[in-house]
Scaffold this active site. Structure first.
Site, short mmCIF file in Angstrom:
data_model
loop_
_atom_site.label_atom_id
_atom_site.label_comp_id
_atom_site.label_asym_id
_atom_site.label_seq_id
_atom_site.Cartn_x
_atom_site.Cartn_y
_atom_site.Cartn_z
N PHE A 36 6.59 -3.58 11.22
CA PHE A 36 6.63 -2.20 10.71
C PHE A 36 5.31 -1.79 10.07
CE2 PHE A 36 11.12 -3.57 10.34
CZ PHE A 36 11.76 -2.52 10.97
N SER A 76 6.77 5.25 18.31
CA SER A 76 7.18 6.57 17.82
C SER A 76 7.32 7.55 18.97
CB SER A 76 6.08 7.07 16.86
OG SER A 76 6.21 8.44 16.63
N ALA A 77 8.13 8.58 18.74
CA ALA A 77 8.27 9.68 19.68
C ALA A 77 6.93 10.38 19.90
CB ALA A 77 9.28 10.69 19.13
N PHE A 136 12.74 8.20 16.81
CA PHE A 136 12.67 9.65 16.67
C PHE A 136 12.54 9.96 15.17
CE2 PHE A 136 12.26 11.49 20.78
CZ PHE A 136 12.17 10.31 21.49
N ASN A 174 6.76 14.90 5.67
CA ASN A 174 7.91 15.06 6.56
C ASN A 174 8.98 15.94 5.93
OD1 ASN A 174 7.02 11.82 7.22
ND2 ASN A 174 7.05 13.31 8.86
N LEU A 175 9.81 16.51 6.80
CA LEU A 175 10.75 17.54 6.35
C LEU A 175 11.75 17.03 5.29
CD1 LEU A 175 11.88 20.42 6.66
CD2 LEU A 175 13.34 19.54 8.49
N TYR A 210 -3.29 8.63 14.61
CA TYR A 210 -2.04 7.88 14.37
C TYR A 210 -1.31 7.66 15.70
CZ TYR A 210 2.88 7.05 13.33
OH TYR A 210 4.15 6.53 13.33
N LYS A 260 -0.41 4.10 18.21
CA LYS A 260 0.88 3.66 18.78
C LYS A 260 0.74 3.44 20.29
CE LYS A 260 3.15 3.67 14.94
NZ LYS A 260 3.46 2.40 14.30
N SER A 319 0.82 -1.21 0.00
CA SER A 319 0.00 0.00 0.00
C SER A 319 0.85 1.27 0.00
CB SER A 319 -0.95 0.01 1.20
OG SER A 319 -0.20 -0.01 2.40
P1 NAD Z 1 6.31 3.05 5.20
O1 NAD Z 1 4.94 3.48 4.86
O2 NAD Z 1 7.43 3.41 4.30
O3 NAD Z 1 6.34 1.46 5.40
C1 NAD Z 1 5.24 0.73 5.88
C2 NAD Z 1 5.10 -0.51 5.01
O4 NAD Z 1 4.00 -1.28 5.51
C3 NAD Z 1 4.76 -0.17 3.55
O5 NAD Z 1 5.60 -0.94 2.70
C4 NAD Z 1 3.29 -0.56 3.40
O6 NAD Z 1 3.01 -1.02 2.09
C5 NAD Z 1 3.15 -1.64 4.45
N1 NAD Z 1 1.80 -1.76 5.04
C6 NAD Z 1 1.02 -0.78 5.55
N2 NAD Z 1 -0.12 -1.31 6.04
C7 NAD Z 1 -0.04 -2.65 5.85
C8 NAD Z 1 -0.91 -3.74 6.15
N3 NAD Z 1 -2.09 -3.55 6.73
N4 NAD Z 1 -0.51 -4.98 5.82
C9 NAD Z 1 0.70 -5.21 5.22
N5 NAD Z 1 1.55 -4.21 4.91
C10 NAD Z 1 1.17 -2.95 5.22
O7 NAD Z 1 6.60 3.56 6.68
P2 NAD Z 1 7.97 3.62 7.48
O8 NAD Z 1 8.40 5.03 7.55
O9 NAD Z 1 8.89 2.60 7.00
O10 NAD Z 1 7.44 3.24 8.94
C11 NAD Z 1 7.51 1.92 9.44
C12 NAD Z 1 6.92 1.90 10.84
O11 NAD Z 1 7.62 2.80 11.67
C13 NAD Z 1 5.45 2.31 10.92
O12 NAD Z 1 4.83 1.51 11.90
C14 NAD Z 1 5.51 3.75 11.38
O13 NAD Z 1 4.35 4.12 12.06
C15 NAD Z 1 6.71 3.69 12.31
N6 NAD Z 1 7.37 5.00 12.49
C16 NAD Z 1 7.84 5.66 11.39
C17 NAD Z 1 8.46 6.89 11.55
C18 NAD Z 1 9.00 7.67 10.37
O14 NAD Z 1 9.34 8.83 10.52
N7 NAD Z 1 9.10 7.10 9.18
C19 NAD Z 1 8.59 7.45 12.84
C20 NAD Z 1 8.09 6.73 13.93
C21 NAD Z 1 7.49 5.50 13.74
C1 UD1 Z 2 5.86 13.92 12.20
C2 UD1 Z 2 4.57 13.52 12.85
C3 UD1 Z 2 4.87 12.46 13.89
C4 UD1 Z 2 5.55 11.26 13.25
C5 UD1 Z 2 6.82 11.75 12.56
C6 UD1 Z 2 7.52 10.66 11.83
C7 UD1 Z 2 3.13 15.52 12.70
C8 UD1 Z 2 2.46 16.59 13.48
N1 UD1 Z 2 3.93 14.69 13.44
O1 UD1 Z 2 6.70 14.39 13.21
O2 UD1 Z 2 3.68 12.02 14.51
O3 UD1 Z 2 5.89 10.28 14.23
O4 UD1 Z 2 6.47 12.78 11.63
O5 UD1 Z 2 6.71 10.18 10.81
O6 UD1 Z 2 2.95 15.37 11.50
N2 UD1 Z 2 8.61 20.88 8.76
C9 UD1 Z 2 8.63 22.02 7.99
N3 UD1 Z 2 8.18 21.94 6.70
C10 UD1 Z 2 7.74 20.76 6.15
C11 UD1 Z 2 7.74 19.60 6.95
C12 UD1 Z 2 8.16 19.70 8.26
O7 UD1 Z 2 9.02 23.09 8.45
O8 UD1 Z 2 7.34 20.77 4.97
C13 UD1 Z 2 9.12 20.96 10.16
C14 UD1 Z 2 8.11 20.56 11.21
O9 UD1 Z 2 7.35 21.64 11.62
C15 UD1 Z 2 9.06 20.01 12.31
C16 UD1 Z 2 10.24 19.42 11.53
O10 UD1 Z 2 10.20 20.05 10.24
O11 UD1 Z 2 9.55 21.06 13.10
C17 UD1 Z 2 10.14 17.92 11.34
O12 UD1 Z 2 8.86 17.60 10.79
P1 UD1 Z 2 8.47 16.12 10.33
O13 UD1 Z 2 9.55 15.58 9.46
O14 UD1 Z 2 7.09 16.16 9.78
O15 UD1 Z 2 8.52 15.27 11.68
P2 UD1 Z 2 7.74 15.51 13.08
O16 UD1 Z 2 7.03 16.80 13.12
O17 UD1 Z 2 8.71 15.27 14.17
#
Ligand code: NAD
Ligand code: UD1
Length: 335
Positions: A78, A122-123, A175, A196-197, A146, A150, A34
């Site tokens: 994941f 997640s944080a 983080f 995300n940033l 979301y 968690k 997905s």
């Molecule tokens: P991602 O979306 O890149 O990877 C998730 C994978 O899971 C995808 O390949 C998707 O196809 C698959 N998936 C989703 N729902 C599914 C389902 N119901 N059945 C089977 N497959 C499914 O995300 P990611 O960034 O790799 O994140 C992985 C995990 O880490 C997630 O649980 C996310 O919440 C957690 N997490 C991510 C971040 C981040 O910043 N990326 C931060 C904190 C926690």
């Molecule tokens: C976001 C999620 C958080 C999740 C994490 C990782 C929100 C409110 N929080 O966190 O729940 O666990 O991603 O997936 O979405 N920023 C900009 N411009 C942008 C994007 C981000 O200025 O276009 C800033 C944000 O305000 C923040 C920093 O960059 O200060 C990081 O942002 P981001 O990468 O989205 O991560 P989190 O906010 O930590």
């Protein structure tokens, strides 16, 4: 030891798969595709020079076939939906995918007597606890579905261990993972406009997006922009190996922060990116994003002491690897 990696074709999962294989584990992947590209499977096989068994399945569906065909020793979970804004629009999808998916997986594991589980938390669970975030801080009520998923799954895992203390559970609070594998063959490529940033910055740098919006320039931080604990995705992936090794000999439901303990502001990220890559990065400071905390960084010492793990890659590594991946990806897409 054979590890089932759900979501193993996604951003973090794919890096963890490579790390597992490199560390001598066998891997089976379950992913419903997905939020990933199927080509990641081939790339992982090429990079590791090993065939990797893939089940294209949803974790909410029957998973018996996987546990019957393969001898699974442990699971790293994941698979989840992860977009905060979307979770506010579609709460039922998030609770169903994330919470029901985890319960279905845990029930199946229990049925087949597999009781080693590593969970991607997640944080976001910390809300606005005191800094740096420590694992023993009370988990706050998240402001979005979301985050709630968690917290709910963390609570389910604690209850599960209380009910049956033969479980070996690791709850890993990530983080802000950024960066990509050094090969430039796998990395983060979100579908649509990134939330995300770092992926947003990369797409502005490559010209795919016009301008970065910096969300908030009036926080009480040195330069007024938000501060986060960015961690290289390969350091994060290695944290999973350390957690698996720890729980191999210890029951319990253990929680660890996986971060560096150091925060960088949005403008520090932008300026480092410009300095390292030499590219233009147009940006403007706009209003704060709803739901953002001003500053987030962890105390990583519990993972250091207990797991013997700590992040080693620098912000320069994170930026270089992001840019290497972005250029390789966009070159591939042009072919
Ligand atoms: P991602 O979306 O890149 O990877 C998730 C994978 O899971 C995808 O390949 C998707 O196809 C698959 N998936 C989703 N729902 C599914 C389902 N119901 N059945 C089977 N497959 C499914 O995300 P990611 O960034 O790799 O994140 C992985 C995990 O880490 C997630 O649980 C996310 O919440 C957690 N997490 C991510 C971040 C981040 O910043 N990326 C931060 C904190 C926690
Ligand atoms: C976001 C999620 C958080 C999740 C994490 C990782 C929100 C409110 N929080 O966190 O729940 O666990 O991603 O997936 O979405 N920023 C900009 N411009 C942008 C994007 C981000 O200025 O276009 C800033 C944000 O305000 C923040 C920093 O960059 O200060 C990081 O942002 P981001 O990468 O989205 O991560 P989190 O906010 O930590």
């Amino acid at each position: 030891m054979n590890v089932l990696v759900t979501g193993g074709l996604g951003y973090i999962g794919s890096h963890a798969v490579l790390c597992l294989l490199k560390s001598g584990f066998d891997v089976t992947i379950a992913d419903n595709l997905s939020n990933c590209d199927i080509s990641v499977h081939k790339r992982l096989e090429e990079l590791s020079d090993k065939p990797i068994k893939l089940y294209t399945t949803d974790v909410r569906a029957s998973l018996s076939k996987i546990f019957e065909e393969d001898k699974i020793d442990a699971v790293i979970h994941f698979a989840a939906l992860k977009a905060v804004g979307e979770s506010i629009q579609k709460p039922l999808e998030y609770y169903d995918n994330n919470v029901y998916g985890a319960i279905n997986l845990l029930e199946t594991m229990s049925h087949y007597g597999v009781k080693s589980f590593v969970f991607s938390s997640s944080a976001v669970v910390y809300g606005d606890s005191g800094l740096p975030y420590r694992e023993d801080a009370p988990v706050s009520a998240a402001t979005n579905p979301y985050g709630q998923t968690k917290i709910m799954i963390e609570n389910i895992l604690q209850d599960l261990y209380r009910a049956d203390n033969s479980w070996h559970i690791a709850i890993l609070r990530y983080f802000n993972p950024i960066g990509a594998h050094e090969s430039g063959k796998i990395g983060e490529n979100p579908v649509g406009i990134p939330n995300n940033l770092m992926p947003y910055v990369a797409k502005v740098a490559s010209g795919e997006l016009k301008e970065l919006s910096v969300f908030g320039g009036d926080y009480s931080t040195p330069d007024g922009t938000g501060i986060r604990d960015y961690i290289h995705v390969c350091d994060l992936a290695e944290g999973h190996i350390a957690a698996l090794n720890y729980i191999a000999n210890k029951t319990g439901a253990h929680t660890w922060n996986l971060g560096t303990g150091k925060g960088y502001s949005v403008l520090e990220i932008v300026n480092t990116f410009i300095n390292i890559t030499g590219v233009q990065l147009p940006y403007k400071v706009v209003a704060r994003r709803a739901g953002d905390v001003p500053v987030s960084y962890c105390d990583p010492s519990k993972a250091q002491h207990e797991l013997g793990w700590q992040a080693t890659r620098t912000l320069t590594d994170m930026v270089k690897d992001t840019w290497h991946w972005e250029r390789a990806r966009t070159a591939d897409e042009r072919l």
